[in-house]
Structure formats: C-alpha cells, structure tokens
Scaffold this motif. Structure first.
Motif, PDB file in Angstrom:
ATOM      1  N   ALA A   1       0.837  -1.203   0.000  1.00  0.00           N
ATOM      2  CA  ALA A   1       0.000   0.000   0.000  1.00  0.00           C
ATOM      3  C   ALA A   1       0.876   1.258   0.000  1.00  0.00           C
ATOM      4  N   ALA A   2       1.938   1.216   0.808  1.00  0.00           N
ATOM      5  CA  ALA A   2       2.816   2.387   0.892  1.00  0.00           C
ATOM      6  C   ALA A   2       3.495   2.655  -0.451  1.00  0.00           C
ATOM      7  N   LEU A   3       3.914   1.603  -1.138  1.00  0.00           N
ATOM      8  CA  LEU A   3       4.535   1.793  -2.453  1.00  0.00           C
ATOM      9  C   LEU A   3       3.515   2.305  -3.476  1.00  0.00           C
ATOM     10  N   ARG A   4       2.294   1.800  -3.375  1.00  0.00           N
ATOM     11  CA  ARG A   4       1.257   2.294  -4.295  1.00  0.00           C
ATOM     12  C   ARG A   4       0.976   3.777  -4.029  1.00  0.00           C
ATOM     13  N   PHE A   5       1.035   4.134  -2.756  1.00  0.00           N
ATOM     14  CA  PHE A   5       0.846   5.535  -2.408  1.00  0.00           C
ATOM     15  C   PHE A   5       1.923   6.383  -3.092  1.00  0.00           C
ATOM     16  N   LEU A   6       3.162   5.909  -3.045  1.00  0.00           N
ATOM     17  CA  LEU A   6       4.254   6.651  -3.691  1.00  0.00           C
ATOM     18  C   LEU A   6       4.061   6.712  -5.204  1.00  0.00           C
ATOM     19  N   SER A   7       3.579   5.608  -5.787  1.00  0.00           N
ATOM     20  CA  SER A   7       3.336   5.591  -7.240  1.00  0.00           C
ATOM     21  C   SER A   7       2.360   6.685  -7.640  1.00  0.00           C
ATOM     22  N   GLN A   8       1.377   6.912  -6.754  1.00  0.00           N
ATOM     23  CA  GLN A   8       0.309   7.829  -7.122  1.00  0.00           C
ATOM     24  C   GLN A   8       0.629   9.291  -6.846  1.00  0.00           C
ATOM     25  N   LEU A   9       1.724   9.524  -6.134  1.00  0.00           N
ATOM     26  CA  LEU A   9       2.079  10.920  -5.856  1.00  0.00           C
ATOM     27  C   LEU A   9       2.289  11.664  -7.159  1.00  0.00           C
ATOM     28  N   GLU A  10       1.720  12.834  -7.232  1.00  0.00           N
ATOM     29  CA  GLU A  10       1.774  13.563  -8.492  1.00  0.00           C
ATOM     30  C   GLU A  10       3.204  13.886  -8.911  1.00  0.00           C
ATOM     31  N   ASP A  11       3.988  14.326  -7.933  1.00  0.00           N
ATOM     32  CA  ASP A  11       5.356  14.698  -8.280  1.00  0.00           C
ATOM     33  C   ASP A  11       6.346  13.623  -7.834  1.00  0.00           C
TER      34      ASP A  11
END
Lengths: 493, 596
Positions: B559-569
């Motif tokens: 989940a944490a990695l997916r969160f990073l993937s979705q960060l706009e920048d």
C-alpha cells in the motif's frame, strides 16, 4: 507503567499515540450502518437472483470453474446436493461463455529456455549455450525416457554441472579423484542452484568417507549449509550430529538432538529420550530448561497414572464433579500447575502432584503461582481458598491482605470466573489506586464501592451522575440520596 | 479473464499468457485423456493463472487431491501429478503408483514439478522403486505469479526460513530465474540496486545468468528502469507491527491466501423474504480480493479509519443511481437504465460485501485488547520503554494469549531496541517456555538465528539513529488524506519502503551512515543496453521501478509503495515482486519448529 499523573495525561493526549478509534459521533460506525442500510434497501428493490452473471461463485466462494472448485467437482462427490446441482448448472453456462481468448503473445516461456525449435527467429537465451543449435536443453518430452539420459563420458565438471542444472540426468560416477569431485562441488556452488548442489552432495556423501567429506565442507560454507539442510530434510540425524560434533558446533548439536523428541509419541519413551538430552552441551540457561522439561514430563506421567486411576474408580468427589477434559501429559508447566491447583490443591507438599511441590521444584515465581492458583480456585468457586491466598498474618496475629499481582488483576480474574458481587466488592475495595478502584467498581457494578468512594472523594458531581445509572427505587439510590442530602459532607464540587 | 493485470504501467497479462501457454504445451505432450493429481498447496497459485476450462480444453477430465494409498478410479489414459519438489510428497506419489491396480487398463504416469525438478526428489522416487514408472518428468517454472496489475509473488512460504536460517539459497536462485524471465518479456532492466546479503546474491546470479546467455541480445524495449532488491532482514521491524490498511487488516485478522479470503458466513446471508427458515450456512464465505473489483481497488490501501466514509459515500451514489429509475420516462431512458443495471448490481454486491467485512474488522479494532496491543506497538516503534519487561506482554502471557501474538510483540521490542538486555530476554524466555511448553526453546532459537530476538551486544541501541534519519516515526499522520507513507501503520513509516523512496529521491548517498548500520551490503549494478534500446524519457514521464522483497512483503508495504506511485510529483511508479505475501502471523508460523 509507572508514570506520574502528569506524564499520563500527556501520554494520552499527545498525538504520538494514535488510538485506533473513530473520533467523533459522526463516525465510521454510523457510516457503516448507513451503507449497510442503503445496501439492504437496495436488496428489496433488485430481485436478488443469485444465478445471474455477477455471482459466478458457489456459496463456499470457490469461483465456479476455478481449479480448486473443479477438484471437488470432478472427483464426483457433489452433484447430489442441491448446491452441487446449482454449481453444475452454472458451470455449464460458464464454460460456453468462457471461450478463452487465444494468447496474443507467441512467446512462451519455454521458448526462452529452449533451442531454436520454434518458427520465428526469436533469440532464445539458451542459444548461447547450445553447441548444436537445434538441440533442446530441457528434457525432451514425447520420447522414450531412456533417450535423454546421457552416457557421454567426456564432460568436464563445469559441463556436467550445467547439464544437471538443465534437468538432465547425468552420471557423476566417473568423477573418481577427490580433486574432480571437489571441482564438481565448486562449480555447483558457483551456480547457487540448491538443487544441483544437493545432487552433488548426495554423490559426495556416497563416495567419500565421512572424515574427508566433513573436512572439505568445513572450508566450503555454502555447500556445508546445504548439506545440513539436506540431512535435516531426509532425517539423517546420526550423520547430522556427527557433522556438528566435527565442526564443534555444540549448541546446534544439542538442539538438533533435542528436536527429535517432538517425533516421539509414547510418553515413557519421550521421557527417556529427554533424559539423554540433559547432559548435552546447551547454554547454561537452556540447560536448566531442558532439565525442567524432563522433570515435568516425569511428574506428569506419575500424576496421570494416579489420576486416571482415581477418576475411573469414581470415589473421588472432585473427579466426579469435574471430569478431566484431557490428559495432563505434555502440557506446559503453567497448565500443569493449574491442573494441580484444581485437583490437588490441599495436598501436602510431599506429594508430586501438590501445587507447592511444583512451585518449589520448578522455582515458579510468586506472581505466576498466585495467578494460576487464583484462576483455578475461582473456577471452582472456592472463595475461601481465594481469601486465604491473599491473607497474611503478621507476628502479632493480625491479618492483612496482600496480592503480589495487584488487586486490580485479582478482580479481573474473579470477574472472569463470574464471582458474586459481594466477593468482587471485597477485592475492589482493596485496590489502592482510587481511580482504578472507581473504574473497576463501575465496570463490575459494585455500587457500594462506587458510592463510598465518591463520598470519600467528596465528589458530588460524580455521585449525581452515578445516581442515574442505578435502578430507580433501589437501595443504592436511597443510599445516594441520603449521602447527597447529608449536611456533614463538605463537597468539593 | 484477467483484465485487471493489464491496468498497471506494466502489462502483467503478458507474463500470465506466457505461463498459460507453457502449461498448455505440457498438457499436449501427454496425449489423450488425463487426470491431474494435485499437491493441494498448488491449486491456489495455479488458480491465478488458469481455470478448469483451460485444462478441460486439453483433455483433463478428472482432478484429485494428492492423498495416500490408492488413486480414485478414473477412466483416463494419463495420470499427471502436479507437485512441489518435496520429499514427503514423493512418498505419497510412490504409494499411489505402487498400489495401482494391475488388472485395470494400463495408465501412463507423469510428474510436473512446480517450480523445479529436483534431483533429490527423483532420487527418492528411485529409492522407492517407482522412478521408471514415469514417462514425463518435467518442471513448470511458475516462479513469479501475477497477483495484480502491479504485484507478483513466488508464493514460496519457506523462502525466509531457507534463506536466513538454513542458508539454503534455492529460493534466491528461483527469484533470479524469475527475474530473467521478466527481463526476457519486458526487456533488460538497466539499473539494479540492492541492500542485503541475499540481494547481493540474487544480483550476482542474474549477472552470471546473463553472461552465460551472451550472444543473444535481448531485443525487447525495456519497460522497467530500475530494479531494487531488498532483503527482508534489512527491515525485520515492519512485518511485526499490525498493519492498519484495509487490506492489511483483512490479512491480519482472516489471512488472505492467493488473493482469496475466508470469512465467517453470518454477515453475508442475503436478506430475502420467505427464506427465514433456511439454515445459516456453516461453511466460510470465500471472496476474491483484487483490483478487478472497482470498490476494492479504491479502498484496499486506505487506512482503515478512512474506509467507512468511502463506503457511505458509495452507498449514497448507488442509491441515487437506482433512484434514477423513477426519472426514466421514455423507452430510450428506460433502456439506458436497464443497460446500466448489471454494473449497478455488481457495485451493490461489492458494497454489501465490503460493508460486511468492514463491520467484522471494526469489531476487532474497537476491542480493548486491540487498542492495548496497538499502544504497546506504537510505544516500541517510537522508542519508548523498549529496554524493560513490558506489562502488557506479561499480561498476554499470563492470560495465555496466542503464542504467535506474544512472540510478535517480544520480537518487535527486541528489534526496536537493537536486542534486549540479557535479563529481559531471559525473563521473556522463561515465561514463554513455562506457559507454552519447553519445546518452544527450538522456536526461540530460530527467532534468535533470524535476528528477530537477541541479546543486545555492546550495549548500544542503534534503532533511534535509524528511526530519526529515516523518519520512521511521524507524529502528524493524516489517515484520511495521507501525505506520507506512515499512514499505513498510523504513524510508523515502513523502513523498507522508506529505503525505496529515498533511493528514488534524493538517492542513497544521503543515508550512507544508516545503510552501514543496517545488515548486509548495499550496491548498484548497471546492465548496459544497446543504443537502440536506450530510453529517451519524455519530460514528466515517470520511471518504473521493480521492488523485489526477498523473504516476503506485507500488504501495508505494498500500500505504501502504491501511495508513492500515485504521488503527483513522485516521479516513480512501482511494481512489486516478492517471494511470499506475508504478515507477522504467517511469518512467525513459518519460523516455529514443528514435528517432522
């Protein structure tokens, strides 16, 4: 937690400690309820047709058509039940629906690892290896099995290892010199392929003397670890222990030997085996535990024989009233202590089954002992024993109540064993910390304690609040009213 | 059939199709009708790549579970055993083959080893006198199985124990092989980063394998920019803590197996009129959980505290959508409404399921004990009172809470204190052995060997340095609209994912000191690409990094990695691979010593 009050306050309020609760009233719970409601109301509207294409799952949730579902299905046990028929029905409709798309990719995995047998000039990874390009490196199927065995005799150790890795069966027998064998092992090691390393080790184990094998492996750590793993796997305990002895890895040797007891079911044999473990080179700490393990089982065997006899004779009240649920053999120490507090509480210290004897033999700490005894006696509702457990006499003969585990714990355990309110009350009153006392008393509805404590605290507000919690017209309510109207008390609020 | 695998940045359906084709090819080699005898463990992973219909198309008529004694009757030409290469399974197969009725029609036997043939197993079959009975002995390299659009797993439950306890690197070899397969399909990965002893080994194996295949240039345009190999023992802490994302909690409480979860059935009984007399089902409700389900994809990675509001919002939307039927007046409008019905019904079913699951989880998370446990975990992770015997753990032992729970907490304390003081360690050990049984001394030794439970050496605790440098503990965490990965544990940012994050920006050079404290080497390797395959990145185009967790990964880390993937920048999208999807419970379970 020995925090001062200020600390505690800060501790609970600081944002560092995220309680996993839902903050406000408009919280998740109500939200969940809301979505639940919405879902339920929708159910009324839409005809709940379980056979529609959305629910292609049998009740157990096994998607119809999945492999695990099909095992049950084709094994031919279902189909007689209603559910089975339903599954069958939906599966038929499913298989026609599920015309599998033909794969879009023409590259199969095997094409990467095989020679150029396939049309299309996709460069396969194994091309680099192939001396004859058309040759296949995976064992060819569809041919008699004998054919892919190799009899060629001129492969070097490195070729041989490479072939082993490709799954070819090839004979290692012709590597006769120690040097060849070791080269073989080194090649295998450098591949990191455990399968091949193990294969070579099997060969070495068969063809080398134990001493040489051990000596050579001592300087080859990877192979050594694989051999240990392999010996564990095949259960060659004897060679494993020899190896540990050779390597002077004494603690592993001891543990590995001790581990075997898990496979001995017969209690007498297990006990005898544990006896052989006592002298093994464990660390000092562990050594004591192993000794205890043996002593405990020895005890349990005696107790078990005795109690089984008593129980079947049917003369002893405790066994008649509370038949044993299971044998005590191989149970942990604390469970054994509980058992002995339950069935043998009053026994003199001299008997093996007496709790005091267990406590002394195994140096069970006071805390542990009191907790266990309390749980056992409370379960039997032997309140007198509970009382005695916490009563100490000083030299003048005065009695005093003392609990090494803290009276709040005593109360919790008593409550768990559904002790009557009078008993609970007595122990709640002994809790020293006033806040804890008030909390527990409220939680377990010890009205008198709550009321008296509020009065002692001169906390009029809290008493008023509590008044709404007691039954109307009850004695408690009267008592509260009497206190509230008393002119003797100087309320702090 | 597995469209959700192609939603991500990397189309993992390509891999799935490749392994499916391999399976078909094998089945066709055994001409004629067939029965498959399954090593039960494999049915789960196989279910992710094929359905019964595929097997049926290739003349598989019967399927059985591998069991002792005689095989069930089946009028087929071929009997194929699908098994993992394990010795105990060989014994069962031999029993099956030896008790075959010789008066019946002769049947051909075959074995398909998954993921690898094993010479050891074949030796065992030979010893048992049945090796010659098999016409085909093949292997099926199901190394990496696609679980979701961004997730691959080898589902090798023993991998951690084998690597870190037994020193058996076979699963690393499989990982390397799996990576070679991925590169064959998705192009050479130009940069490899790693941290840990096993990571180093895997990189070495990959480089070696590549060298052996020189001469054949991989002509696939590279999809991945980076590979990050991470040893589980670099971050022993994260899996010990209780995951607090929705998917993580489902896994903690009910255990997700091969993307399925089994739940108590009571909450899932549809309320229908007239069947009140029907008995309640006793069999567990089994649900598949993956991103093919729109709602699940949306909520799986959220902190559980943020799930309720999403569910209630969805409920309103769906209610409104169903209400639309009153506004549909013309035939055209009605037709349009009806055409949307299947989708709406699916959404409703999905909402109903997740509302029920959320309720089940809430029952747990609102309990007093859950709160107490979480408090202790968070104290440890933020560095409070890690050096003395903890009251709550003591209570758990006294009340005989599950041993796994106790061990998780004790290990967590040990890891957060760089080892326990000898006195504290001895105390816990004695309590555990006396309460749960002396035989657990073996398990305690395993934990010690894995570094999870150990005495503090040198009297220095390096955890605070690591915590501060990597910002593992965040005081201001926003569970609803997270701004940092620490939301997945409500305050604790998983160390492993922090390493990935810092690697992508600003690079590991900034944390050299901490990297030296963490076990194992850290390294960087380049795999040169021919000029034609070198990527010219468009401005604003994200890099793709494959993070491979050797020894297992938790859903919270995913989940944490997916969160990073979705960060706009963020600049980086992640695909995750692992030897096993795991949590603290399954981890401890795998490290516990059981009878042979």
């Amino acid at each position: 937690m020995n925090r001062t009050k200020g600390d505690e306050e800060e501790y609970w309020n600081s944002s560092k400690f995220k309680a996993f609760t839902f903050d406000d009233e408009d919280d998740e719970l109500s939200q969940l309820k809301e979505s639940k409601r919405a879902v339920n109301s929708l159910r009324d509207f839409v005809d709940d047709d379980d056979d529609d294409e959305l629910e292609r799952v049998s009740w157990s949730g096994e998607p119809v058509g999945s492999i695990s579902w099909s095992i049950k299905e084709t094994a031919g046990h279902s189909g007689s039940t209603h559910e089975g028929r339903e599954q069958l029905k939906s599966r038929n409709s499913f298989s026609s629906y599920a015309q599998l798309p033909k794969p879009s990719s023409t590259y199969s995995l095997s094409s990467f690892f095989r020679g150029r047998t396939r049309p299309g000039s996709f460069q396969s990874l194994s091309d680099a290896l192939s001396d004859t390009p058309a040759k296949s490196y995976a064992p060819e199927l569809g041919r008699p099995k004998g054919e892919y065995r190799d009899y060629s005799n001129d492969w070097s150790p490195s070729d041989t290892v490479r072939r082993l890795r490709k799954g070819k069966v090839c004979s290692l027998e012709r590597f006769r010199s120690l040097q060849d064998k070791l080269q073989l092992l080194e090649e295998a090691e450098s591949m990191h392929d455990g399968n091949v390393i193990t294969a070579v080790l099997i060969f070495l184990k068969r063809t080398l003397s134990k001493e040489i094998l051990f000596r050579e492996l001592e300087v080859r750590q990877v192979a050594l670890r694989h051999l240990i793993h392999f010996l564990k796997e095949i259960g060659d305990q004897k060679l494993l222990i020899d190896l540990f002895r050779f390597l002077d890895r004494t603690e592993e040797l001891a543990l590995s030997h001790y581990r075997e007891h898990l496979n001995i079911q017969d209690p007498e044999k297990r006990k005898e085996f544990l006896k052989t473990c006592i002298s093994l080179p464990f660390s000092a700490e562990d050594s004591a535990h192993i000794q205890d393990h043996y002593t405990l089982l020895e005890r349990q065997i005696i107790i078990e024989a005795n109690d089984r006899h008593l129980e079947s004779a049917g003369q002893t009240e405790i066994f008649r009233k509370h038949p044993r649920k299971a044998s005590i053999l191989n149970m942990p120490l604390v469970t054994t202590l509980f058992y002995s507090c339950f069935y043998h509480y009053a026994e003199a210290e001299g008997t093996f089954s007496s709790p005091i004897n267990l406590k002394k033999t195994f140096k069970i700490p006071d805390k542990q002992y009191v907790l266990t005894a309390l749980a056992a006696r409370a379960k039997l509702r032997a309140w007198h024993d509970v009382d005695a457990l916490f009563t100490t006499k000083n030299w003048l003969g005065y009695t005093k109540k003392r609990a090494p585990i803290g009276f709040h714990r005593v109360v919790e355990i008593l409550h768990k064993n559904s002790a009557p309110v009078q008993i609970l009350q007595e122990y709640v009153n002994l809790v020293e910390d006033v806040d804890t006392k008030l909390n527990l008393a409220t939680k377990f509805k010890c009205h008198d304690v709550v009321i008296d404590t509020c009065r002692d605290l001169k906390d009029r507000q809290q008493l008023l609040a509590y008044r709404s919690k007691v039954d109307k017209g009850s004695a408690e309510e009267e008592k509260i009213d009497a206190i509230l109207s008393s002119l003797q008390i100087r309320w702090k609020n | 059939m597995a469209a959700h695998l192609s939603y991500g940045r990397v189309n993992l359906n390509v891999l799935r199709e490749a392994v499916r084709r391999e399976l078909r090819e094998f089945l066709d080699k055994c001409a004629g009708s067939k029965a498959i005898v399954w090593d039960e463990y494999l049915t789960g992973p196989f279910g992710l790549i094929a359905q019964y219909s595929l097997l049926k198309e290739h003349e598989v008529e019967k399927m059985f579970t591998l069991k002792g004694s005689r095989l069930p009757a089946a009028d087929v030409k071929n009997i194929i055993f699908f098994v993992r290469p394990r010795l105990e399974l060989m014994d069962i197969i031999a029993e099956n083959v030896l008790s075959e009725d010789r008066r019946g029609p002769a049947r051909d036997f075959h074995i398909l080893f998954v993921p690898r043939r094993s010479l050891l197993c074949e030796q065992r079959l030979k010893d048992l006198g049945v090796l010659g009975s098999f016409i085909h002995r093949e292997e099926y390299s199901l190394d990496l199985i696609p679980f979701d659009g961004d997730l691959l797993s080898m589902e090798s439950e023993g991998a951690f124990k084998e690597c870190y306890l037994d020193g058996d690197q076979t699963s690393l070899y499989h990982a390397a092989k799996g990576l070679m397969t991925l590169q064959a399909l998705y192009g050479t990965i130009p940069q490899i980063f790693g941290k840990g002893e096993c990571a180093r080994q895997v990189a070495n194996m990959m480089i070696r394998m590549k060298r052996e295949f020189t001469g054949s240039q991989n002509s696939v345009f590279p999809v991945f920019d980076n590979l990050l190999l991470l040893d589980r023992n670099v971050d022993l802490l994260t899996p010990l803590a209780t995951q607090l994302t929705y998917e993580g909690l489902i896994d903690e409480i009910y255990g997700i197996q091969n993307s399925y979860v089994k739940l108590p059935p009571e909450k899932f009984v549809p309320k229908k009129q007239g069947d009140s007399g029907k008995e309640l089902p006793t069999e567990a409700k089994k649900l598949q959980l993956n991103s093919a389900e729109e709602l699940y994809a949306e909520i799986r990675d959220k902190n559980f505290n943020a799930v309720g509001s999403v569910l209630s919002k969805k409920a309103k939307i769906i209610s409104a959508a169903f209400e639309e039927r009153h506004n549909a007046k013309t035939v055209g409008e009605i037709k349009q409404f009806v055409s949307q019905l299947p989708h709406m019904q699916a959404a409703r079913g999905s909402l109903a399921n997740h509302t029920s699951i959320a309720e089940l989880i809430k029952d747990v998370t609102t309990s007093e004990d859950f709160f107490d446990k979480l408090t202790v975990e968070q104290e440890f992770m933020s560095g409070i009172d890690t050096d003395k015997v903890n009251n709550y753990i003591e209570d758990c032992i006294a009340q005989k809470h599950p041993l796994i729970k106790v061990l998780r907490l004790v290990c967590l304390q040990s890891v957060c204190n760089s080892g326990l003081k000898q006195k504290v360690l001895d105390y816990y050990k004695r309590e555990v052995l006396q309460t749960y049984g002396y035989e657990h001394i073996l398990t305690l030794h395993n934990l010690e060997k894995a570094g999870l439970l150990k005495p503090q050496t040198g009297g220095r605790n390096s955890y605070p340095t690591i915590r501060k440098t990597l910002r593992l503990w965040m005081d201001d965490v926003n569970e609803q609209n997270p701004t940092d990965i620490s939301y997945v544990y409500s305050g604790y940012a998983p160390l492993s994912v922090r390493l990935a994050q810092l690697l992508s920006r600003p690079g590991w050079r900034s944390i050299e000191e901490v990297l030296r404290i963490l076990p194992g080497p850290h390294f960087e390797e380049r795999q040169p690409l021919p000029t034609g395959l070198q990527k010219k990145r468009q401005p604003g185009e994200n890099r793709v990094t494959l993070v491979f967790f050797l020894g297992g990964v938790t859903f919270a880390e995913i989940a944490a990695l997916r969160f990073l993937s979705q960060l706009e920048d963020g600049g980086t999208e992640y695909v995750i691979a692992t030897t096993k999807l795991m949590n603290g419970n399954s981890w401890m379970e795998a490290l516990m010593e059981k009878p042979f």
